[in-house]
Design a protein around this motif. Structure first.
Motif, short mmCIF file in Angstrom:
data_model
loop_
_atom_site.label_atom_id
_atom_site.label_comp_id
_atom_site.label_asym_id
_atom_site.label_seq_id
_atom_site.Cartn_x
_atom_site.Cartn_y
_atom_site.Cartn_z
N GLU A 297 0.83 -1.21 0.00
CA GLU A 297 0.00 0.00 0.00
C GLU A 297 0.86 1.25 0.00
O GLU A 297 0.59 2.21 -0.71
N LYS A 298 1.89 1.19 0.82
CA LYS A 298 2.74 2.36 0.97
C LYS A 298 3.45 2.66 -0.35
O LYS A 298 3.55 3.82 -0.76
N THR B 187 -0.33 -5.79 -10.43
CA THR B 187 -0.06 -7.04 -9.71
C THR B 187 0.98 -6.77 -8.63
O THR B 187 1.65 -5.73 -8.63
N ASP B 188 1.09 -7.72 -7.71
CA ASP B 188 2.09 -7.56 -6.64
C ASP B 188 3.47 -7.34 -7.23
O ASP B 188 4.21 -6.45 -6.81
N GLU C 268 4.35 -6.14 -10.06
CA GLU C 268 4.50 -4.82 -10.65
C GLU C 268 4.71 -3.76 -9.58
O GLU C 268 5.50 -2.84 -9.75
N VAL C 269 3.98 -3.92 -8.47
CA VAL C 269 4.14 -2.97 -7.37
C VAL C 269 5.55 -3.05 -6.81
O VAL C 269 6.22 -2.05 -6.60
N HIS C 270 6.00 -4.29 -6.59
CA HIS C 270 7.34 -4.45 -6.01
C HIS C 270 8.42 -3.91 -6.94
O HIS C 270 9.44 -3.41 -6.49
N ASP C 271 8.12 -3.98 -8.23
CA ASP C 271 9.09 -3.49 -9.20
C ASP C 271 9.27 -1.98 -9.11
O ASP C 271 10.27 -1.44 -9.54
N LEU C 272 8.24 -1.32 -8.54
CA LEU C 272 8.30 0.14 -8.46
C LEU C 272 9.46 0.64 -7.60
O LEU C 272 9.93 1.75 -7.78
N ILE C 273 9.94 -0.22 -6.70
CA ILE C 273 11.02 0.26 -5.83
C ILE C 273 12.29 0.51 -6.64
O ILE C 273 13.21 1.14 -6.16
N PHE C 274 12.32 0.00 -7.85
CA PHE C 274 13.50 0.23 -8.67
C PHE C 274 13.38 1.49 -9.53
O PHE C 274 14.25 1.80 -10.32
N GLU C 275 12.24 2.21 -9.38
CA GLU C 275 12.08 3.43 -10.15
C GLU C 275 12.99 4.53 -9.59
O GLU C 275 13.23 4.59 -8.39
#
Lengths: 92, 712
Positions: free
Chosen positions: B490-491, B509-510, B512-519
């Motif tokens: 969520e965060k 998807t989960d 895809e969300v987790h991948d965001l930390i690499f942005e």
């Protein structure tokens, strides 16, 4: 030879390198013509290696002449040296 | 070669070795922090400091000698058991190792003297060691309560043959014997008067006597030897372990840490003193010079001169042999200049070409020919294997990071390293170490909670950080895992929406969300610490990993931990490629970029795009892109590649299959070419260009944009 008497000789003062030459002559002279030697060590205050080897020399000479050689009555510290060197005094 | 060059080369070797030693020092210290009583580690650490000092002395690096001397002294007292390893001591010594490392790097950069700041730092560090130095204040407090007196008593056989003049020089052998009584119990003294000459020749002032004695004492051999220091030169003094104790020595030698010098083993066993060893070495040398033959083994000389009994020498020789054996089994390595390796691999490449052209000339077939081909292929494989190194050394460096970060953040974390012997290309190891560092710091900082919080969640106060490496289908996988709080979906999502990275109503998807930390610029940490949380790091990590033709993925469970998995090719020197032909030319498309291959639909096509299962697929005609003359093949194929989620087709004439191939970098002349990453030589001797898919696709879409704008 055994008829001759055991000669007694008393050493005193220090039996060290300072007196070794003199003591050597005395002991060897005393051994000459005797029926053996008993060295009284009660008056000896100090004994070092030089003194020890004089005693050993005398003992060997005596053995060579097939004469008895006894050491007697050493004072405490001298007795300790003799004990350390494995030379036990003999009781009279 | 001039003297300067010689010197430079020697210095380079020193720097290389010194780096290893500094690392040994650091690793050892960290190990001591965990196992303060590890005798072998104490030895290693001490030896490292000692060797550093010695080698620095050879180069006249005074500051380094002085500095390491103090470190060595402190470690020396640890080794002697005078000083106990404490966390404080390790914390004082670790920065010293860093300091030595800094000075070594300075040397590598050509600075022989430290600058003022470094000198000041050195002085400060030494001041920090003050309390641990023997004479310093407080030393007595940390000193071991037990002293030499508590050492186990050992029995020695003494054989004392004094010089003839010792009496005249005022040395009385009897007084030595008496003195021995003060350091132990003297027994079984016997006087050897066989040296006495005939009465007439006997000089009362010459010493003719020799003594044998047994001494039971807790004093080390050096101390007993020191008793005879003044008569040593003229006398023959032998101090030999008593026979009934030989077994004890043999056992002690067997239990000793490894050493490849018999002398060292004997000296540390206490059976031989350094003085005796020096003497024996001297005899060995003299004998060799005199007889003009090879020197007699040192053990033989020691036995021959009655310095040490044979069983002890044999035990030491055994110890030495075992050491050499273990070394040859696991850690025997040689250093090779990487450029020489590359040259070898290059030559093997040339060999492949030459070999295939002879094959063409000699006509097809021939058993000998195929045997040569097989061998050449094997040579190429082994040459490439030379570049492989175990990843463990790199992983172990993180022990220090973990320790320091834990101290700084007040967390308790134990580092577990597995799979350290998995091998990968050295160049890759070096380039992956920084990204790994980011991941490790990140896990420590954001992943693993503070002890109090962990306890609240019913976890052990001490967190665990796992570094794991393994081979998987021609790749190496490196995992950085923690048992921390896990990623907060969520965060992350809220943050992404806030940053405009994703739409508020997007369904992700989960993964895809987790991948965001690499942005880029993405950090959810509420507090920015000095370690991470500055929003740089994760995006850099991903860029680095993809730059190495690798991939990265996240696996996380809320509250239970996160594992970040990096997948890399084993080497940058080889590529798994897909060979395609366009007219007479061949190209290689990196296989990991290829998603599928379809036939180019016949008939007229509008813009350079086609219909792929209802979606528009833009494609690039390689023939047009590279201006290859000739008519296109009747049936063309489209190799679909994927780059950053965008699919593009490459139109080619022929599909020639998969192959694993050695990458040869392009010369400087072609450095301006952006869509070619290298070349390779095919079995036929022809050259194939390796396509760099990223720039190829990017360039193409840019050109399309320009064209579209012009048309408009």
């Amino acid at each position: 030879m055994s008829t001759r008497e055991l000669r007694r000789i008393a050493l005193d003062g220090e039996l060290t390198i300072m007196t070794a030459a003199e003591q050597k002559e005395r002991l060897l002279a005393a051994l000459q013509g005797s029926g053996g030697l008993r060295v009284d060590l009660s008056g000896v205050e100090e004994l070092d290696t030089a003194g020890l080897q004089i005693l050993l020399l005398a003992r060997r000479e005596a053995a060579r002449l097939d004469l008895p050689f006894e050491l007697g009555a050493p004072a405490g510290n001298v007795a300790a040296v003799l004990a350390l060197a494995g030379l036990a005094a003999e009781e009279e | 070669m001039s003297t300067d060059d010689d010197m430079r080369e020697a210095l380079d070797t020193f720097v290389t070795e010194a780096r290893d030693l500094v690392q040994q020092l650091e690793e050892g210290l960290l190990d001591l922090e965990v196992r303060p009583a590890a005798a072998d580690t104490v030895n290693t650490v001490f030896r490292a400091a000692h060797t550093l000092k010695g080698s620095s002395g050879l180069f006249g690096l005074r500051h380094l000698v002085q500095f390491t001397h103090v470190v060595e002294t402190v470690l020396g007292s640890v080794r002697e058991g005078d000083l106990e390893v404490s966390p404080g001591l390790v914390s004082a010594l670790l920065p010293c190792a860093d300091h030595i490392g800094t000075m070594i790097e300075g040397l590598a950069g050509g600075r022989l003297e430290p600058d003022a700041a470094q000198a000041a730092e050195g002085a400060a560090l030494l001041a920090g060691l003050e309390p641990y130095l023997g004479d310093g204040p407080g030393a007595t407090a940390v000193r071991h309560a037990e002293d030499a007196g508590a050492a186990p008593e050992r029995s020695w056989r003494l054989s004392l043959r004094f010089g003839a003049d010792c009496l005249r020089n005022g040395m009385d052998p009897l007084s030595f014997l008496r003195y021995l009584g003060s350091i132990g119990t003297v027994s079984r003294v016997s006087v050897d008067d066989s040296g006495l000459p005939a009465a007439e020749q006997m000089d009362p002032e010459t010493c003719y006597l020799a003594f044998e004695a047994e001494l039971l004492s807790g004093a080390p051999k050096e101390e007993i030897e020191a008793v005879f220091e003044f008569v040593r030169e003229d006398s023959d003094i032998r101090i030999v372990p008593a026979e009934h104790q030989l077994d004890a020595y043999v056992r002690a030698i067997r239990a000793m840490p490894e050493s490849d010098r018999v002398g060292d083993v004997l000296i540390s066993s206490g059976a031989v003193t350094e003085l005796e060893m020096a003497e024996a070495l001297h005899i060995q040398q003299e004998q060799a010079v005199r007889s003009g033959t090879r020197p007699v083994p040192i053990g033989e000389i020691l036995v021959e001169h009655g310095i040490v009994p044979r069983p002890i020498v044999d035990a030491a020789l055994n110890r030495q042999r075992k050491t050499i054996e273990t070394r040859s089994q696991d850690t025997q390595t040689i250093r090779i200049d990487a450029a020489r390796l590359d040259r070898l691999i290059d030559l093997v490449g040339e060999l492949v070409i030459a070999q295939s052209s002879t094959g063409l000339r000699a006509g097809a077939g021939g058993e000998a020919q195929s045997e040569v081909m097989r061998l050449v292929d094997e040579v190429r494989h082994s040459a490439l294997a030379l570049r492989m190194v175990p990843i463990g050394t790199t992983l172990r460096r993180f022990e220090r990071v973990v320790r320091d970060v834990c101290v700084e953040l007040g967390k308790e974390v134990s580092l577990v390293i597995t799979g350290g012997d998995a091998e990968m290309d050295k160049a890759l190891v070096e380039r992956i170490s920084d990204p790994l560092l980011h991941l490790v710091r990140n896990s420590l900082d954001h992943g693993i909670e503070a002890p109090a919080e962990r306890r609240r969640h019913g976890k052990a106060a001490q967190g665990t950080l796992r570094l794991n490496a393994y081979h998987d289908a021609g790749n190496i996988v490196i995992e950085v895992g923690d048992d921390g709080r896990g990623l907060d979906r969520e965060k992350i999502l809220a943050k992404a929406v806030e940053r405009g990275v994703v739409d508020a109503d997007a369904v992700l998807t989960d993964a895809e969300v987790h991948d965001l930390i690499f942005e880029p610029g993405f950090s959810t940490a509420s507090t920015v610490s000095s370690l991470s949380g500055r929003g740089v790091g994760m995006d850099v990590v991903r860029r680095n990993v993809t730059g190495l033709r690798g991939s990265i993925e996240v696996e996380t469970t809320r509250g239970a931990g996160t594992t970040i998995r990096i997948r890399l090719p084993l080497t940058l020197a080889i590529i798994d490629g897909f060979l395609v032909g366009v007219g007479p030319s061949s190209f290689i498309v990196p296989l990991d970029r290829v998603t599928e291959i379809v036939e180019l639909p016949s008939g007229p096509l509008g813009r350079d795009c086609m219909n792929l299962r209802g979606e528009v697929l833009p494609f690039i005609r390689l023939r047009d892109l590279f201006d290859i003359p000739g008519e296109p093949a009747r049936r063309q194929s489209v190799v679909i590649v994927e780059q950053s989620g965008q699919r593009t087709g490459l139109v080619v004439d022929a599909l020639l299959g998969e192959l694993q191939t050695v990458i040869k970098p392009l010369g400087v002349l072609f450095s301006g070419l952006s869509c070619i990453s290298g070349s390779t030589i095919l079995g036929s001797g022809e050259i194939a260009l390796i396509l760099d898919v990223g720039p190829l696709v990017a360039d193409h879409s840019e050109r399309e944009h320009v064209r579209a704008r012009r048309a408009a």
